[in-house]
Design a protein around this motif. Structure first.
Motif, PDB file in Angstrom:
ATOM      1  N   ASP A 106     -63.507 -92.683 -36.551  1.00  0.00           N
ATOM      2  CA  ASP A 106     -63.716 -93.527 -37.640  1.00  0.00           C
ATOM      3  C   ASP A 106     -62.237 -94.133 -37.956  1.00  0.00           C
ATOM      4  N   TRP A 107     -62.350 -95.600 -38.165  1.00  0.00           N
ATOM      5  CA  TRP A 107     -61.079 -96.093 -38.298  1.00  0.00           C
ATOM      6  C   TRP A 107     -61.331 -97.335 -39.222  1.00  0.00           C
ATOM      7  N   TRP A 108     -60.231 -97.791 -40.057  1.00  0.00           N
ATOM      8  CA  TRP A 108     -60.382 -99.093 -40.576  1.00  0.00           C
ATOM      9  C   TRP A 108     -58.972 -99.769 -40.620  1.00  0.00           C
ATOM     10  N   ALA A 109     -58.877-101.063 -40.677  1.00  0.00           N
ATOM     11  CA  ALA A 109     -57.867-101.907 -40.691  1.00  0.00           C
ATOM     12  C   ALA A 109     -57.515-102.821 -42.201  1.00  0.00           C
ATOM     13  N   HIS A 112     -70.530-102.990 -39.819  1.00  0.00           N
ATOM     14  CA  HIS A 112     -70.079-102.685 -41.055  1.00  0.00           C
ATOM     15  C   HIS A 112     -68.509-102.163 -41.073  1.00  0.00           C
ATOM     16  N   GLN A 113     -67.744-102.604 -40.055  1.00  0.00           N
ATOM     17  CA  GLN A 113     -66.430-102.261 -39.614  1.00  0.00           C
ATOM     18  C   GLN A 113     -65.245-102.826 -40.380  1.00  0.00           C
ATOM     19  N   TYR A 114     -64.336-102.375 -40.880  1.00  0.00           N
ATOM     20  CA  TYR A 114     -63.261-103.181 -41.779  1.00  0.00           C
ATOM     21  C   TYR A 114     -62.314-103.402 -40.538  1.00  0.00           C
ATOM     22  N   VAL A 115     -61.885-104.947 -40.546  1.00  0.00           N
ATOM     23  CA  VAL A 115     -61.107-105.213 -39.607  1.00  0.00           C
ATOM     24  C   VAL A 115     -59.986-106.190 -40.305  1.00  0.00           C
ATOM     25  N   ALA A 121     -56.390-111.504 -43.956  1.00  0.00           N
ATOM     26  CA  ALA A 121     -57.248-110.920 -44.680  1.00  0.00           C
ATOM     27  C   ALA A 121     -57.883-109.897 -44.192  1.00  0.00           C
ATOM     28  N   THR A 122     -58.541-108.880 -44.936  1.00  0.00           N
ATOM     29  CA  THR A 122     -59.464-107.732 -44.501  1.00  0.00           C
ATOM     30  C   THR A 122     -60.805-108.288 -44.827  1.00  0.00           C
ATOM     31  N   ALA A 123     -61.548-107.961 -43.763  1.00  0.00           N
ATOM     32  CA  ALA A 123     -63.011-108.488 -43.578  1.00  0.00           C
ATOM     33  C   ALA A 123     -63.881-107.385 -43.053  1.00  0.00           C
ATOM     34  N   VAL A 124     -65.232-107.378 -43.593  1.00  0.00           N
ATOM     35  CA  VAL A 124     -66.216-106.526 -42.809  1.00  0.00           C
ATOM     36  C   VAL A 124     -66.913-107.132 -41.804  1.00  0.00           C
ATOM     37  N   ARG A 125     -66.740-106.465 -40.476  1.00  0.00           N
ATOM     38  CA  ARG A 125     -67.619-107.097 -39.714  1.00  0.00           C
ATOM     39  C   ARG A 125     -69.055-106.531 -39.624  1.00  0.00           C
ATOM     40  N   LEU A 126     -70.205-107.557 -40.035  1.00  0.00           N
ATOM     41  CA  LEU A 126     -71.169-107.238 -40.340  1.00  0.00           C
ATOM     42  C   LEU A 126     -72.036-106.628 -39.561  1.00  0.00           C
ATOM     43  N   ALA A 127     -71.958-106.633 -38.175  1.00  0.00           N
ATOM     44  CA  ALA A 127     -72.747-106.266 -37.222  1.00  0.00           C
ATOM     45  C   ALA A 127     -72.670-104.550 -37.296  1.00  0.00           C
ATOM     46  N   TYR A 151     -68.844-112.118 -40.410  1.00  0.00           N
ATOM     47  CA  TYR A 151     -67.988-111.499 -41.301  1.00  0.00           C
ATOM     48  C   TYR A 151     -68.124-111.612 -42.740  1.00  0.00           C
ATOM     49  N   GLU A 152     -67.671-110.851 -43.369  1.00  0.00           N
ATOM     50  CA  GLU A 152     -67.474-110.900 -45.084  1.00  0.00           C
ATOM     51  C   GLU A 152     -66.184-110.712 -45.212  1.00  0.00           C
ATOM     52  N   ILE A 153     -65.525-111.800 -45.774  1.00  0.00           N
ATOM     53  CA  ILE A 153     -63.986-111.708 -46.303  1.00  0.00           C
ATOM     54  C   ILE A 153     -64.103-111.017 -47.545  1.00  0.00           C
ATOM     55  N   ARG A 154     -63.260-109.868 -47.654  1.00  0.00           N
ATOM     56  CA  ARG A 154     -63.216-109.030 -48.813  1.00  0.00           C
ATOM     57  C   ARG A 154     -61.674-109.253 -49.551  1.00  0.00           C
ATOM     58  N   GLU A 155     -60.704-109.363 -49.019  1.00  0.00           N
ATOM     59  CA  GLU A 155     -59.539-109.050 -49.289  1.00  0.00           C
ATOM     60  C   GLU A 155     -58.532-110.048 -48.728  1.00  0.00           C
ATOM     61  N   PRO A 156     -57.960-110.952 -49.168  1.00  0.00           N
ATOM     62  CA  PRO A 156     -56.709-111.764 -48.486  1.00  0.00           C
ATOM     63  C   PRO A 156     -55.581-111.197 -48.992  1.00  0.00           C
TER      64      PRO A 156
END
Length: 346
Positions: free
Chosen positions: A43-46, A335-338, A327-333, A311-316
């Motif tokens: 499990d990972w997130w960026a 739900h990975q934070y990238v 920015a930090t985004a969620v890859r919708l396919a 993508y959903e842009i969560r936090e610049p």
């Protein structure tokens, strides 16, 4: 405060502070940044932290392995990322300067240290606590573990904290102006501050309606960004301080629990980025926004059609003078934070 009242305050004070004026909305292309650290079975997130004028993005990548979390800073272009401090496995680099030096937190034997990494020279653990920003001269700012705001150049200097003994320094510009948040002992409130020329100024002094506020960034023109509210428990709104006067930029959606906060401003002062709650019933739904002197816009409404469904842009984290946003985004396919870079395309 009602939405109508906020809109009137925003309009009046934005004009007063020089933030009114026409500006065309950009359309952004999303470029997902590669990472060095993740492995398919972990499990990972960026999280994207900062961006320089050449478009390189500073990010922190965290990996869960054997029920432990390991984190490392990475400096990324569109083609590749490289580790910062390869031999340090628990780092959270928050900011970088034009020389490639970084400031952040390094954990050693389970203790957090405010740290400075000089490009090509290695990492120095400076003080127990956390570092949040670094300027072109390599001066860092942060807070100790006892929540005292500090500046560190060649030695540690505590900032004077009128009205309270605790606080955090979140931003510094190349002139040595420092901004952050004070915790006012007498009332239990928190106030945004700016420190310059040896004096700490409470930014709530000229805005008596403030109850709580904080300042997160300052550019070289001395324009400060952050957020504020007027009553305990009330959502915050994004705010900009210019020459001591405040402009309330509002939030993307009225009535949410958390409201909105501006996190960064570019050097030209043309664009502010930040984060805003978008669902009154779900405090975890947050979107990134950009304010271009005329209006606050949800970054998700400004994506190219081919990116909007991915993508959903969560936090610049930051914006440069080319208009590029880290920015930090969620890859919708999945739900990975990238970590992503948003490039204006028109």
């Amino acid at each position: 405060m009602s939405g109508m009242r906020w809109r009137s305050v925003v309009t009046a004070l934005a004009a007063l502070a020089g933030w009114a004026g026409p500006a065309a909305a950009a359309v952004y292309a999303v470029h997902e940044l590669p990472t060095v650290l993740p492995r398919p079975d972990n499990d990972w997130w960026a999280t994207a932290r900062d961006i320089d004028q050449d478009g390189h993005v500073l990010a922190t990548v965290e990996v869960v392995k054997n029920n432990q979390v390991f984190s490392a800073g990475e400096l990324c272009s569109l083609d590749d990322c490289r580790h910062l401090s390869k031999h340090t496995h628990s780092t959270d680099w928050r900011a970088m300067n034009p020389q490639g030096d970084t400031a952040g937190t390094v954990w050693s034997d389970g203790v957090a240290y405010a740290s400075r990494r000089i490009a090509g020279q290695g990492v120095a653990l400076l003080q127990r606590g956390n570092a949040y920003d670094i300027n072109a001269s390599g001066v860092i700012v942060g807070a100790t573990l006892k929540v005292r705001p500090f500046v560190y150049d060649t030695a540690l200097r505590y900032l004077p904290t009128p009205g309270g003994t605790q606080g955090r320094a979140y931003g510094i510009n190349d002139q040595g102006m420092v901004v952050g948040q004070l915790y006012v002992a007498a009332t239990g409130d928190s106030h945004a501050f700016i420190y310059r020329d040896g004096v700490t100024t409470d930014l709530a002094a000229n805005a008596p309606e403030f109850r709580n506020s904080m300042a997160l960034g300052v550019n070289n023109a001395g324009i400060v960004v952050g957020c504020a509210n007027t009553r305990a428990g009330e959502p915050t709104v994004a705010a900009v301080w210019r020459e001591g006067r405040v402009a309330y930029l509002g939030a993307l959606v009225a009535g949410t629990r958390g409201g909105a906060c501006a996190t960064a401003i570019n050097e030209s002062g043309q664009h502010v980025v930040g984060v805003s709650d978008v669902d009154p019933l779900d405090a975890t739904r947050r979107h990134g926004f950009v304010h271009d002197r005329s209006a606050m816009r949800d970054l998700n409404d400004l994506l190219r059609p081919e990116d909007a469904g991915r993508y959903e842009i969560r936090e610049p984290g930051a914006i440069n003078d080319r208009g590029q946003i880290a920015a930090t985004a969620v890859r919708l396919a999945d739900h990975q934070y990238v970590a992503v870079r948003l490039d204006p395309v028109e």
